[in-house]
Design a protein around this motif. Structure first.
Motif, PDB file in Angstrom:
ATOM      1  N   GLU A1855       0.900  -1.140   0.015  1.00 35.88           N
ATOM      2  CA  GLU A1855       0.131   0.017   0.133  1.00 35.88           C
ATOM      3  C   GLU A1855       0.905   1.222   0.167  1.00 35.88           C
ATOM      4  O   GLU A1855       0.566   2.154  -0.445  1.00 35.88           O
ATOM      5  CB  GLU A1855      -1.025  -0.001   1.190  1.00 35.88           C
ATOM      6  CG  GLU A1855      -2.197  -1.046   1.253  1.00 35.88           C
ATOM      7  CD  GLU A1855      -1.489  -2.534   1.759  1.00 35.88           C
ATOM      8  OE1 GLU A1855      -1.987  -3.438   1.290  1.00 35.88           O
ATOM      9  OE2 GLU A1855      -0.239  -2.296   2.112  1.00 35.88           O
ATOM     10  N   LYS A1856       2.163   1.101   0.749  1.00 37.51           N
ATOM     11  CA  LYS A1856       2.863   2.437   0.541  1.00 37.51           C
ATOM     12  C   LYS A1856       3.988   2.644  -0.400  1.00 37.51           C
ATOM     13  O   LYS A1856       4.367   3.319  -0.743  1.00 37.51           O
ATOM     14  CB  LYS A1856       3.890   2.059   2.045  1.00 37.51           C
ATOM     15  CG  LYS A1856       3.071   2.447   3.169  1.00 37.51           C
ATOM     16  CD  LYS A1856       3.782   2.372   4.454  1.00 37.51           C
ATOM     17  CE  LYS A1856       3.151   2.359   5.946  1.00 37.51           C
ATOM     18  NZ  LYS A1856       3.984   2.194   6.992  1.00 37.51           N
ATOM     19  N   CYS A1857       3.992   1.494  -1.377  1.00 35.52           N
ATOM     20  CA  CYS A1857       4.657   1.663  -2.590  1.00 35.52           C
ATOM     21  C   CYS A1857       4.081   2.109  -3.792  1.00 35.52           C
ATOM     22  O   CYS A1857       2.969   1.963  -3.861  1.00 35.52           O
ATOM     23  CB  CYS A1857       4.954   0.080  -3.013  1.00 35.52           C
ATOM     24  SG  CYS A1857       5.821   0.119  -4.422  1.00 35.52           S
ATOM     25  N   SER A1858       4.748   3.197  -4.035  1.00 34.32           N
ATOM     26  CA  SER A1858       4.314   4.188  -5.235  1.00 34.32           C
ATOM     27  C   SER A1858       5.379   4.864  -6.052  1.00 34.32           C
ATOM     28  O   SER A1858       6.585   4.909  -5.545  1.00 34.32           O
ATOM     29  CB  SER A1858       3.485   5.546  -4.433  1.00 34.32           C
ATOM     30  OG  SER A1858       4.321   6.253  -4.013  1.00 34.32           O
ATOM     31  N   LEU A1859       5.084   5.419  -6.863  1.00 29.72           N
ATOM     32  CA  LEU A1859       6.177   6.091  -7.982  1.00 29.72           C
ATOM     33  C   LEU A1859       6.928   7.286  -7.364  1.00 29.72           C
ATOM     34  O   LEU A1859       8.054   7.453  -7.652  1.00 29.72           O
ATOM     35  CB  LEU A1859       5.310   6.718  -9.210  1.00 29.72           C
ATOM     36  CG  LEU A1859       5.371   5.507 -10.396  1.00 29.72           C
ATOM     37  CD1 LEU A1859       4.575   6.158 -11.462  1.00 29.72           C
ATOM     38  CD2 LEU A1859       6.627   4.974 -10.798  1.00 29.72           C
ATOM     39  N   LYS A1860       6.235   7.753  -6.094  1.00 29.58           N
ATOM     40  CA  LYS A1860       6.909   8.912  -5.588  1.00 29.58           C
ATOM     41  C   LYS A1860       8.170   8.524  -4.893  1.00 29.58           C
ATOM     42  O   LYS A1860       9.103   9.442  -4.961  1.00 29.58           O
ATOM     43  CB  LYS A1860       5.950   9.334  -4.474  1.00 29.58           C
ATOM     44  CG  LYS A1860       6.462  10.754  -3.856  1.00 29.58           C
ATOM     45  CD  LYS A1860       5.252  11.180  -2.988  1.00 29.58           C
ATOM     46  CE  LYS A1860       5.590  12.753  -2.459  1.00 29.58           C
ATOM     47  NZ  LYS A1860       6.812  12.479  -1.670  1.00 29.58           N
ATOM     48  N   MET A1861       8.458   7.252  -4.794  1.00 33.94           N
ATOM     49  CA  MET A1861       9.683   6.745  -4.001  1.00 33.94           C
ATOM     50  C   MET A1861      10.884   6.899  -5.434  1.00 33.94           C
ATOM     51  O   MET A1861      11.895   7.391  -4.615  1.00 33.94           O
ATOM     52  CB  MET A1861       9.298   5.077  -3.823  1.00 33.94           C
ATOM     53  CG  MET A1861       8.823   4.908  -2.732  1.00 33.94           C
ATOM     54  SD  MET A1861       7.913   3.130  -2.579  1.00 33.94           S
ATOM     55  CE  MET A1861       9.564   2.384  -2.855  1.00 33.94           C
ATOM     56  N   ILE A1862      10.322   6.410  -6.635  1.00 35.97           N
ATOM     57  CA  ILE A1862      11.443   6.532  -7.510  1.00 35.97           C
ATOM     58  C   ILE A1862      11.760   8.218  -7.668  1.00 35.97           C
ATOM     59  O   ILE A1862      12.920   8.663  -7.827  1.00 35.97           O
ATOM     60  CB  ILE A1862      10.858   5.964  -8.795  1.00 35.97           C
ATOM     61  CG1 ILE A1862      10.514   4.598  -8.792  1.00 35.97           C
ATOM     62  CG2 ILE A1862      11.853   6.205  -9.993  1.00 35.97           C
ATOM     63  CD1 ILE A1862      11.825   3.439  -8.327  1.00 35.97           C
ATOM     64  N   ASP A1863      10.696   9.048  -8.087  1.00 39.32           N
ATOM     65  CA  ASP A1863      10.710  10.501  -8.318  1.00 39.32           C
ATOM     66  C   ASP A1863      11.774  11.026  -7.170  1.00 39.32           C
ATOM     67  O   ASP A1863      12.432  11.975  -7.417  1.00 39.32           O
ATOM     68  CB  ASP A1863       9.477  11.169  -8.329  1.00 39.32           C
ATOM     69  CG  ASP A1863       8.772  10.587  -9.462  1.00 39.32           C
ATOM     70  OD1 ASP A1863       9.386  10.022 -10.248  1.00 39.32           O
ATOM     71  OD2 ASP A1863       7.530  10.782  -9.529  1.00 39.32           O
ATOM     72  N   ASP A1864      11.569  10.803  -5.937  1.00 34.25           N
ATOM     73  CA  ASP A1864      12.305  11.415  -4.827  1.00 34.25           C
ATOM     74  C   ASP A1864      13.782  11.324  -4.820  1.00 34.25           C
ATOM     75  O   ASP A1864      14.313  12.069  -4.785  1.00 34.25           O
ATOM     76  CB  ASP A1864      11.759  10.923  -3.615  1.00 34.25           C
ATOM     77  CG  ASP A1864      10.682  11.529  -3.101  1.00 34.25           C
ATOM     78  OD1 ASP A1864       9.983  12.496  -3.657  1.00 34.25           O
ATOM     79  OD2 ASP A1864       9.839  11.070  -2.072  1.00 34.25           O
ATOM     80  N   VAL A1865      14.162   9.768  -5.374  1.00 31.21           N
ATOM     81  CA  VAL A1865      15.555   9.666  -5.508  1.00 31.21           C
ATOM     82  C   VAL A1865      16.065  10.401  -6.767  1.00 31.21           C
ATOM     83  O   VAL A1865      17.155  11.107  -6.718  1.00 31.21           O
ATOM     84  CB  VAL A1865      15.812   8.245  -5.641  1.00 31.21           C
ATOM     85  CG1 VAL A1865      17.310   7.763  -5.917  1.00 31.21           C
ATOM     86  CG2 VAL A1865      15.347   7.566  -4.019  1.00 31.21           C
ATOM     87  N   GLU A1866      15.545  10.337  -7.971  1.00 29.85           N
ATOM     88  CA  GLU A1866      15.866  10.856  -9.132  1.00 29.85           C
ATOM     89  C   GLU A1866      15.921  12.418  -9.163  1.00 29.85           C
ATOM     90  O   GLU A1866      17.161  12.985  -9.420  1.00 29.85           O
ATOM     91  CB  GLU A1866      14.654  10.445 -10.137  1.00 29.85           C
ATOM     92  CG  GLU A1866      15.094   9.070 -10.603  1.00 29.85           C
ATOM     93  CD  GLU A1866      14.800   8.837 -12.288  1.00 29.85           C
ATOM     94  OE1 GLU A1866      13.775   9.895 -12.571  1.00 29.85           O
ATOM     95  OE2 GLU A1866      14.710   7.835 -12.643  1.00 29.85           O
ATOM     96  N   MET A1867      14.995  13.102  -8.204  1.00 27.64           N
ATOM     97  CA  MET A1867      14.859  14.490  -8.178  1.00 27.64           C
ATOM     98  C   MET A1867      16.206  14.856  -7.382  1.00 27.64           C
ATOM     99  O   MET A1867      16.307  16.055  -7.125  1.00 27.64           O
ATOM    100  CB  MET A1867      13.543  14.973  -7.950  1.00 27.64           C
ATOM    101  CG  MET A1867      12.583  14.688  -8.986  1.00 27.64           C
ATOM    102  SD  MET A1867      13.116  15.669 -10.379  1.00 27.64           S
ATOM    103  CE  MET A1867      12.859  17.165 -10.321  1.00 27.64           C
ATOM    104  N   GLY A1868      16.473  13.910  -6.433  1.00 25.56           N
ATOM    105  CA  GLY A1868      17.413  14.223  -5.285  1.00 25.56           C
ATOM    106  C   GLY A1868      16.967  15.262  -4.372  1.00 25.56           C
ATOM    107  O   GLY A1868      17.427  16.079  -3.926  1.00 25.56           O
ATOM    108  N   THR A1869      15.754  15.002  -3.941  1.00 26.06           N
ATOM    109  CA  THR A1869      15.279  15.757  -2.639  1.00 26.06           C
ATOM    110  C   THR A1869      15.953  15.503  -1.555  1.00 26.06           C
ATOM    111  O   THR A1869      16.232  14.472  -1.084  1.00 26.06           O
ATOM    112  CB  THR A1869      13.766  15.287  -2.345  1.00 26.06           C
ATOM    113  OG1 THR A1869      12.794  14.843  -3.666  1.00 26.06           O
ATOM    114  CG2 THR A1869      12.956  16.132  -1.608  1.00 26.06           C
TER     115      THR A1869
END
Length: 1997
Positions: A1855-1869
């Protein structure tokens, strides 16, 4: 002069207590200057100017400055804070006068950034005459190396793609390897070697395109990016470092970014060092947005450049008239001038659009708009417009090319404060403002305005055009080729409907007003034409503007645009000139152009201010150089500033209101200019008030000058250039283009007139496309030109000089037949004709032009000006005559029919008939001139080809087929003492009383007196004209049209063709000339010496002499033998020089003195060494006290500097009385040889020159014999000394006695110092002593010294002292190896030390924590490190040259080296004063020494690829003396940056084997190995240097471990030697070696090691302390140097770089310590275990036959680079809810370099490859989810790409798994960054990751366990693939899948149960019941009839 303005620094590191007191030092070529210190400040502001005197030597491309910031200490040594190195290449190349260096990062000793920066501005004044021009189109092709590194791409569009990058540069394309995924990592380097003109190269594009290699369709292009080479070249250091390019789709206007590509780009020119590319470890997290190549916040936007093309005019004929002539014969219209089919092509940013073709029209009207769709900001700068002539069959021919430079027709408004038009692209920032307009900024806009085309001459011939390249914009166009009317506007956003569209009629009508013409009048008065080298046929000059005045073009009516034909006269010495005397020809051209005075007035006003500032700035610079007093300097400076402010206030640019032809660009430029001029004015006022240090202001003043020059550029200049052509006969020979605005008159103000308007100017004409680059001057003319509107023509009267006369003229011709003169013998001639004799004329034919009338009748007027005898005005003269002989081929030579002729073959007198004219006397008899290309008797031979009557070319060797020969006879004579001018006057009055001129043949050469051989005579008739209604000189502008009426012509000749008009042109126009008063002048040219001339003879020298030309007189200096630095010390006196014109105008613009330097050859023609120009100082009053000053003038040969000449000249007006007031005659050195007089010649002083002649090296054979017994000759200032002879070069190449001494008188002023010349003479049998090599040392400044200051430099080198040590040397104890050392080597090695030194913390492991040494990594070779002075402190190496140095390549004639040095110091003139002590003493022994050499080769960087795959297979080859090592067995395949890690050990004898050559070769299996490049190290210099460069000093003294001491001597012994070397007492140690006193200073071990960690490898305290003290003495530290590799094929281009170092140990001292082990690190083997547990939320991609949504899910995985090891799970069939259960293990084996965090993949690229290629690839795991299909291709459902170094943290629940996980690492938040961890650190991780498809979002989730297992652990914790044995760690049970999961084909029962029964249960039951019912009914129906019948029959039964 080099000026460094040290402005400020920011962010300096704080001290432990308080803030630093920063002080900045700037070092340039060993000269060090410091600023003041600033107390307690981490952001100091200095604003100080440090000046470096260049001593006349221009900067070269390798020049740099070192900037060092230190913390100032009152006591003790200043503490180092940071430093930087700044290249001065841009200043050296002339790209910029100043180099602002803002926010330059400072680095520490290890090259690591310290977080501080410094702001500097560097200004440069080139020495006089050093004028580099990087874009000179005549400068020849340049070889440039363009390097492109493709690093990686990100966020590419598409699914499951396989991207490949193609890079195209200058027609060469390279492609990367194919990768997979949306974020591929390439890291590939491409090299492009380009050979073309710089101006062409900078226009070329670099194109990046990314394709999807999966796709075979046309749309496989995913994105592209283009920029031009010039953009990269303009960047700092000519490179773009690790920048992201924003890719876009060129076809889709609305599309956004198509991904990003990270690249590094270099443009490396000859002699450039490519900058070092820093690869930061955190590169993967770099911020794309902030590191884009485009400005921040800018995205690509579409813009439309709308180019309206209205019309063209004056297009020249381009097609053959043959077909047109046929039409004419058969009655068609003959339209010769319209033989052209024009169309226009516009190119920009790789796009091309063309207008329609308009056939047979020289003035086409296209009226079309070309819409160029481009994305901005674009990296391209110029729109190229080319008019072509369309051809049906052959290729289209270019008519002409022009460019619209966007940087000049647009502005961002930011240039006013900074440099004007400084950034090429900053104006596109306007696209992102709301309106596209800022206060002074504007978008690209142009016109409507005409643009002129220039190219090859207009005349059409059917032959190929030799100047065709000029029409394509290559080179300087020589003729006007027409003009085009265009308008450019820029529209943002939106897309044009059509690329090419018609222009609306309204726009066409609007543009009509821009075509309004006004009449312009051009007048040119020719004052002189001299320096003509080839006389030949008669000469005339043509002046044209546009088409008007072109005598060979019939489209305009005839004008008086040509001078009369004149025959050149020999000046008695070297050149020919045109003898116009007091009658100067006048040329008048009327033309019609648009009135653009509002533009050109502004240009001329700004140029007026610019010229004022420039001349004042030169005076200011001269005052600074001359070191005048401060008061005088302030006076000069204030005058400059006041003048500038006054000019800016007094001369504003004209207002535009009410002016015609105004365009939008005019208004915008007016705003921009006014704003910029105001900024300069305010800055000047502020400077006047606030400046404190005057010299500091020079940089600002120069930047203002540059800004003014840029402001004066006018893009909308539609007035064509004025072109002057020299015609010889009917052939165009040479031209000059003069911009019209320079001679344009303006009524606005005096300052708005052109700088040459109505003023004399000297013009050197040039040959079209001159390949010799000006080595021959066709002619030098002095011309006065005036151009103005016809309405202002009366204003010309004030500019005119002399009285103008206009005549009609014709010639009466007669021939001599049988002794009588008459018209009967005129074969082919007319009784009355023009000057050529070809055109028949009659007096009654002539009619005056409109507005003119006859003033008097015809009269005879002999042309006396042309009959002035050639010897007029000369004191010496050479009579010449040519003796001619002829024969039949192979026959005997006999006298020719005309035995004696002149140079042109015209009949001349027999030598015996020559009489000595009155006032002259013969100096010698007639002699044969053999100093030409002739044989030994002076004959030259030729072949006569009919219809010629004489050969056209001559050769010096006789052949059988030669039929004609001639030789030149000369006889010198000199003028006797006769009063000045009388001889000429006597001669002038002689001549025929009837005005006849006589000639031996009908030709051009006429003389006054009749001779017996004369057969033809003529006389000139003239008739004067006067204007009807106007007076003054301006009346000549009324001369339009021909004098002869065409009606009379055609009646007389009865010819109807118009072709006759071309013959009439030039012959029938009136002749205008002006009569001027002549004045006598006295000229003195003081030529003292020259230096650095080119070598032209085989003996390495030249025999120079100089021709001095001044107007029509010339003289020659004496010829000096065998020198490249001649001292003539000669005054050339020209007694009576007649100059016509007002003396005041002569004083303001005197004629130039032209000096041409030649090498005298005994046989053959003298060769030109170069040319120089000197402006004489004019004295209108001989009593003026001012004396000329000798100055160095550059000598130019083929556009390059070829030496300098020390010259001065003065021109003195003589009064009528005579020579009484002239300066005294200088003293004579010989007959007719005058010296330079006192007061002008340099002041000299007795000087000592000590020469250390150490030895000779690498001497090449001379005349096939080796140099065996050489000696050295040193010459300086006329003194000469010779060394002893080396007995045997092979055994000992050093001189037996090393020191030579000479006393010489040298000038006190360094500017005049003569050079030192070294000559090496070989002593050969029979007394032969040839010069086998020579060297010239131009500047003695670096060798000057104070003889009373003792320095260690002259003493022994440190290493050489060791040979004199008698004490036994302590041998180093061999190290005891222990278990600890072995264990330690696993964690730290030499590479740990290397990476720790380069700042690569992650690769060095625990090395630094242990407190171990680091070493110094130099980014250059050791010799280039400034503090070591090239390791030439003991002696320098001078290259010896020999022979002709014709090509400019890198020392093509170097024949050896001289090792030695010099000391120069003054001596007292008083003989009683004791001589100072000698400088060279205590020299080491010069015998040979045996040495052990260790060569450590670490790695190579960016080698030039040699294989077709863009890589090479490098290995090392080393040669030393006769020994060599070939390391071919250890070649490294397929790499351009190999890590060698090799150590080689060799022995040699120094100095014989001094050159160590290290080569890198490319291994090839079948062909010969190719050399990539090589570098050469001079071991002798390292051995002799006092910097201890034989073995670098480490930081600590270790006796064990990886840093074990490796020198032969301990630190204490080296320190003792150093003390002896410096003449100091021995160092004393106390306290058990923990304190030491050296050179009066006390050192303690605690101060060096107080903060350092003490480890177990350290040696005794005393040795450690000695080493610490040694490291404070500036000796060479332990280091790695970076040496550039060069190849003989491209001698100036870097072929890559090699990091290495060398140790040299003399064997006589003992055995050195053990060598370092630098073997490269090996990768470690790891295993990645990925357990795929489950999937969920997978997209259900299929629909079953029963209508259910389902998928047959399986998971596939691999690591990039190891695609062959793809693994996949079993299939989870019939997942109905997107869940999949697998319990499947992937196991990937890979090799990993922990230090570099990259996987090492070795595989063959192709099956035919011999070797595996190593790739370094980031460790990633790609997981894909697929849908299985048995009978079709599987369907792709989603993927996730995981970087194992930067792992996306998994979710614990789906349930907690989403694309935001990938975006956060790629964007370097930032706040998410902590979650991203390396799997190598975590070892194991478990959880859920999202799978997705680009642009479609989430397509599923996968649960995995990822685990990294090392090779050591893999056996302890085994695990099999899938669920195979050993199934453990963890054990995987078969997945518990639902019963519904099966494959229908293999499970029929389950299919029935779960598919059929579950779905159709009720249907089946219903069918069953229905079947039962049907059966029941059927049985019923079946049995019913029987039953009924039975009932009927037997009812009772």
């Amino acid at each position: 002069m080099l000026r460094v303005v040290v402005e400020s620094a920011k962010g300096l590191p704080k001290k432990k207590v308080g803030s630093p007191d920063p002080i900045t030092s700037v070092i340039f070529k060993d000269e060090k200057k410091k600023t003041k210190s600033i107390d307690s400040e981490v952001n100091p502001v200095w604003n100080e100017v440090l000046e470096f005197d260049l001593k006349g030597t221009p900067l070269d491309s390798s020049s740099f400055i070192d900037v060092i910031v230190k913390d100032y200490e009152t006591i003790g040594k200043d503490k180092f804070l940071g430093s930087t190195k700044i290249s001065l290449r841009d200043l050296a190349s002339g790209h910029a006068k100043s180099l602002p260096s803002k926010n330059v990062p400072l680095v520490n000793e290890n090259g690591q950034n310290i977080g501080a920066s410094i702001d500097l501005v560097i200004g440069y004044d080139p020495p006089a005459g050093a004028i580099p021009n990087p874009n000179d189109s005549q400068a020849g092709d340049a070889t440039v190396d363009i390097r492109v590194r493709i690093i990686e791409a990100r966020q590419l569009p598409g699914n499951n793609i396989k991207p490949v990058v193609k890079v195209n540069v200058c027609g060469q394309t390279h492609r990367t390897r194919i990768k997979r995924g949306n974020n591929p990592f390439f890291d590939e380097m491409f090299f492009y070697n380009v050979n073309m003109l710089p101006s062409d190269l900078f226009e070329q594009n670099i194109s990046f395109r990314i394709y999807n290699s999966y796709s075979l369709r046309a749309d496989s292009l995913m994105g592209e990016f283009k920029l031009d080479v010039g953009y990269v070249y303009d960047e700092p250091a000519h490179c773009v470092m690790r920048k992201w390019l924003l890719l876009n789709d060129p076809e889709e206007s609305s599309s956004g970014a198509k991904g990003y590509l990270k690249v590094t780009l270099f443009v490396v020119g000859a002699g450039d060092e490519p900058p070092v590319e820093n690869r930061e470890s955190n590169d993967d997290q770099d911020d794309i947005e902030n590191n884009l190549l485009l400005p921040a916040g800018v995205t690509l936007r579409w813009a439309t450049l709308s180019l309206k093309v209205f019309r063209a005019e004056d297009i020249p004929q381009m097609d053959d008239a043959f077909v047109q002539s046929l039409k004419g014969i058969f009655g068609g219209d003959e339209n010769k001038k319209n033989l052209v089919d024009p169309f226009l092509e516009a190119r920009f940013a790789g796009k091309k659009l063309c207008t329609q073709i308009i056939e047979k029209n020289a003035n086409p009207e296209w009226n079309q708009v070309l819409n160029l769709q481009v994305k901005f900001p674009s990296m391209c700068e110029r729109i190229k417009l080319t008019v072509f002539d369309w051809d049906r069959v052959t290729g289209n021919d270019a008519v002409g090319t022009t460019y619209l430079n966007l940087a000049k027709i647009a502005s961002s408004g930011g240039e006013v404060e900074g440099g004007l038009f400084s950034s090429r692209y900053n104006f596109f920032l306007l696209y992102y403002s709301n309106t596209g307009e800022s206060e002074v900024g504007f978008l690209p806009v142009f016109g409507p305005c005409y643009v002129n085309l220039y190219g090859s001459p207009r005349e059409f011939t059917g032959l190929p055009d030799p100047y065709e390249d000029l029409n394509l914009g290559k080179g300087d166009g020589v003729a006007y080729r027409g003009r085009i009317l265009v308008e450019l506007s820029t529209k943002l956003e939106g897309k044009a409907d059509k690329a090419v569209d018609g222009i609306p009629n309204d726009d066409i009508l609007v543009v009509q007003k821009y075509q309004r013409r006004r009449k312009y009048c051009l007048c040119a008065v020719f004052h002189s034409a001299s320096m003509i080298q080839e006389p030949g046929e008669p000469i005339q000059f043509e002046v044209s503007i546009g088409n008007y005045g072109n005598k060979l073009d019939t489209t305009c009516k005839p004008l008086a645009s040509t001078t009369q034909y004149s025959c050149a006269v020999f000046d008695g010495n070297h050149y020919y000139y045109l003898p116009w005397a007091g009658t100067k020809p006048v040329v008048v051209v009327n033309s019609f152009w648009e009135d653009i005075s509002h533009r050109l007035d502004a240009v001329n006003i700004i140029l007026y201010i610019t010229n004022h500032l420039q001349s004042n700035l030169e005076v200011f610079k001269t005052a600074v150089l001359a070191k005048v007093s401060d008061n005088q300097l302030v006076e000069v400076w204030l005058k400059l500033l006041n003048q500038l402010i006054e000019d800016l206030e007094s001369f504003p640019t004209p207002e535009l209101e009410g002016r015609p032809n105004l365009t939008s660009l005019d208004i915008q430029l007016k705003k921009l200019r006014d704003s910029a001029l105001n900024t300069i004015k305010e800055g000047a006022k502020r400077m006047r008030e606030e400046a404190r240090e005057i010299k500091e202001t020079l940089t600002d003043l120069e930047s203002w000058l540059d800004k003014l020059k840029q402001l004066a550029e006018e893009p909308q200049n539609s007035l064509p250039d004025v072109i002057i052509w020299m015609l010889r006969g009917e052939k165009r020979v040479a031209y000059s283009r003069i911009p019209a605005h320079q001679i344009l008159f303006s009524t606005y103000s005096e300052q708005a007139c052109g700088q040459h308007c109505g003023k004399m100017q000297t013009v050197f004409l040039q040959y079209p496309m001159d390949k010799a680059k000006g080595s021959k001057v066709p002619v030098q003319i002095r011309v006065n030109m005036w151009l103005g509107l016809s309405a202002h023509e009366k204003k010309f009267n004030s500019f005119s000089e002399g009285t103008f006369s206009v005549f009609a003229e014709l010639y009466e011709n007669q021939a001599k037949v049988f002794g009588k003169w008459g018209t009967t013998g005129l074969v082919g001639r007319h009784k009355y004709s023009d000057v050529t004799g070809k055109l028949k004329l009659k007096q009654e034919y002539f009619m005056p032009p409109r507005g003119w009338e006859w003033e008097e009748d015809w009269f005879i007027d002999p042309e006396k000006a042309l009959l002035t005898e050639a010897d007029a005005g000369h004191t010496e003269f050479m009579d010449e005559v040519f003796q001619n002989e002829t024969r039949f081929p192979g026959g005997e030579w006999k006298a020719a029919s005309e035995p004696f002729t002149d140079v042109n073959g015209e009949k001349s007198r027999n030598p015996g008939e020559f009489e000595c004219p009155p006032g002259w006397m013969w100096e010698d008899e007639w002699t044969v001139d053999d100093n030409r290309a002739v044989d030994d008797q002076g004959w030259e031979y030729g072949v006569t080809i009919p219809p010629d009557d004489k050969p056209r070319s001559w050769v010096s060797a006789e052949k059988v087929y030669h039929v004609h020969r001639r030789r030149r006879l000369v006889r010198p004579r000199k003028r006797a003492a006769v009063p000045a001018g009388s001889a000429a006057e006597v001669l002038r009055d002689q001549g025929d009383p009837e005005g006849w001129e006589f000639s031996s043949l009908i030709g051009w050469k006429f003389h006054q007196k009749e001779r017996s051989s004369d057969t033809f005579r003529r006389r000139r008739w003239r008739r004067k004209m006067a204007p009807e209604d106007r007076l003054g000189a301006s009346a000549i502008f009324q001369l339009e049209g021909a004098l002869v009426s065409y009606e009379c012509q055609s009646n007389e000749k009865e010819k109807g063709s118009k072709g006759d008009t071309t013959k009439l042109f030039g012959a029938n126009t009136p002749t205008s000339h002006t009569h001027m008063t002549s004045y006598m002048y006295h000229l003195r040219v003081y030529i003292y010496q020259a230096r650095n001339l080119a070598s032209m003879d085989k003996d390495s020298f030249s025999d120079p002499y100089a021709h001095i030309s001044f107007l029509h007189v010339s003289k020659t200096t004496e010829k000096l033998q065998a020198t490249l630095n001649p001292t003539w010390d000669q005054t050339l006196i020209f007694n009576d020089v007649q100059i016509y014109g007002d003396p005041q105008s002569i004083a303001s613009r005197p004629p130039d003195v032209v000096m041409e330097f030649y090498d005298h050859d005994q046989v053959g023609k003298d060769e030109l060494l170069g040319r120089s120009v000197c402006r004489p100082m004019v004295k209108l009053n001989p009593g003026m006290e001012q004396t000329p000053r000798l100055l160095w003038h550059p000598i130019i040969q083929k556009g390059q500097r070829a030496g300098e000449a020390l010259v001065a000249a003065e021109l003195i007006l003589k009064d009528k009385s005579g020579e009484t007031d002239l300066p005294l005659v200088p003293p004579k050195r010989a007959e007719n040889l005058y010296m330079v007089p006192q007061g002008i010649r340099p002041v000299v002083q007795l000087t000592a020159v000590e020469i250390l002649a150490w030895g000779l090296r690498n001497m090449k054979p001379f005349q096939l014999a080796s140099v065996s017994s050489p000696s050295l000759v040193v010459e300086c200032g006329g003194q000469r000394v010779e060394s002893a002879v080396i007995k045997n070069m092979k055994k000992s190449p050093n001189f037996p006695t090393s020191v030579l001494f000479i006393k010489v008188l040298l000038p006190k002023d360094e500017m005049y110092t003569p050079p030192i010349v070294l000559k090496v003479i070989d002593h050969r049998p029979f007394g032969r002593k040839p010069v086998v090599g020579q060297c010239t040392i131009t500047s003695l400044e670096e060798f000057r010294c104070d003889p009373y200051v003792i320095t260690a430099e002259g003493a022994m080198s440190s290493k050489m002292f060791m040979y004199s040590m008698s004490a036994a040397v302590d041998k180093m104890a061999s190290p005891t190896s222990s278990h600890f050392v072995c264990m330690e080597k696993e964690t730290v090695d030499w590479w740990s030390k290397f990476y720790a030194s380069t700042g690569d913390q992650e690769k060095c492991g625990p090395y630094l924590k242990k407190g171990y040494d680091t070493l110094k990594v130099y980014d250059s070779d050791l010799e280039s490190v400034p503090e070591f002075k090239g390791l030439t402190d003991f002696c320098d190496t001078f290259k010896l040259l020999r022979g002709k140095n014709e090509s400019g390549d890198d020392d093509p004639t170097v024949v050896g080296e001289f090792k030695g040095s010099f000391k120069v110091y003054p001596l007292s003139d008083d003989p009683g004063v004791a001589a100072p002590p000698r400088q060279f003493r205590e020299l080491p022994e010069s015998g040979p020494q045996e040495c052990l050499v260790r060569i450590y080769v670490v790695r190579a960087i960016d080698l030039q690829p040699k294989d077709n795959n863009g890589r090479c297979d490098p290995y090392i080859k080393i040669s030393l003396g006769k020994k060599s090592i070939d390391d071919q067995d250890h070649y490294l395949p397929n790499t351009t940056s190999p890590v060698f890690g090799r150590m080689f050990e060799m022995t040699c004898f120094l100095p014989q084997d001094k050159d160590l050559k290290i080569s890198v070769y490319d291994y090839d299996l079948l062909s010969r190995d190719e050399k990539v490049g090589e570098t050469v190290i001079d071991l002798e210099n390292r051995f002799l240097s006092r910097y201890n460069s034989y073995c670098g000093l480490p930081q600590t003294y270790c006796i064990t471990g990886i840093n074990q001491w490796r020198d032969q001597l301990k630190p204490s012994q080296i320190l003792d030697n150093l003390a002896r070397l410096k003449g100091l007492s021995r160092p004393r140690t106390e306290d058990n070696g923990t304190s030491l006193t050296f050179n009066g200073k006390e050192y303690t071990l605690a101060e060096f090691e107080g903060t350092k960690e003490i480890h177990q490898h350290l040696g005794p305290p005393r040795e450690r302390l000695c080493l610490h003290v040694l490291r404070t003495q500036g000796l060479v530290p332990e280091h790695v140097e970076t040496r550039t590799l060069y190849s003989t094929f491209q001698p100036n281009l870097s072929q890559g770089r090699l990091q290495m170092w060398v140790d040299v140990f003399p064997k006589s001292i003992g055995i050195p310590g053990p060598p370092f082990d630098i073997t490269p690190r090996k990768p470690k083997k790891y295993f990645l275990r990925a357990v795929i547990w489950n999937t969920t939320d997978v997209t259900l991609d299929e629909t079953s036959i029963t209508g259910e949504h389902m998928s047959d899910i399986y998971v596939k995985g691999w690591m990039p680079g190891m695609e062959e090891d793809k693994q996949k799970t079993d299939v989870h069939y019939r997942s109905l809810d997107g869940d999949g259960n697998f319990n499947w293990r992937f196991v990937f084996e890979f090799e990993y370099l922990p230090a570099e965090q990259l996987c090492l993949v070795s595989k063959k690229e192709h099956f035919w490859s011999l070797d595996k290629t190593e790739f370094r690839i980031p460790p990633k795991l790609i997981i894909q989810i697929w849908d299985n299909d048995k009978f079709s291709l599987d369907d792709y459902l989603g993927m996730v790409e995981l970087d194992l170094r930067n792992l996306v943290p998994p979710a614990k629940t789906p349930e907690k798994c989403s694309l935001k996980m990938i975006d956060d690492v790629e964007m370097g938040t930032p706040h998410k960054m902590e979650q991203a961890k390396s799997l190598f650190a975590q070892q194991s991780v478990n959880g859920w990751w999202p799978c997705f498809i680009e642009q479609e979002g989430n397509r599923g989730k996968v649960e995995m366990t990822l685990e990294i297992v090392s090779e050591a652990d893999v056996d302890e914790r085994p695990a099999g693939k899938g669920r195979d044995e050993p199934n453990m760690n963890p054990k995987l049970d078969p997945p518990k899948r639902p019963e519904t999961s099966f494959f229908w084909f293999t499970n029929p029962c389950k299919t029935m149960k779960f598919i059929v029964w579950r779905r159709f249960k009720w249907l089946f039951l219903g069918l069953l019941i229905l079947l039962i019912v049907v059966l029941f009914v059927a049985i019923l129906l079946y049995s019913l009839p029987n039953y009924i019948s039975m009932k009927i029959v037997k009812p009772n039964v």
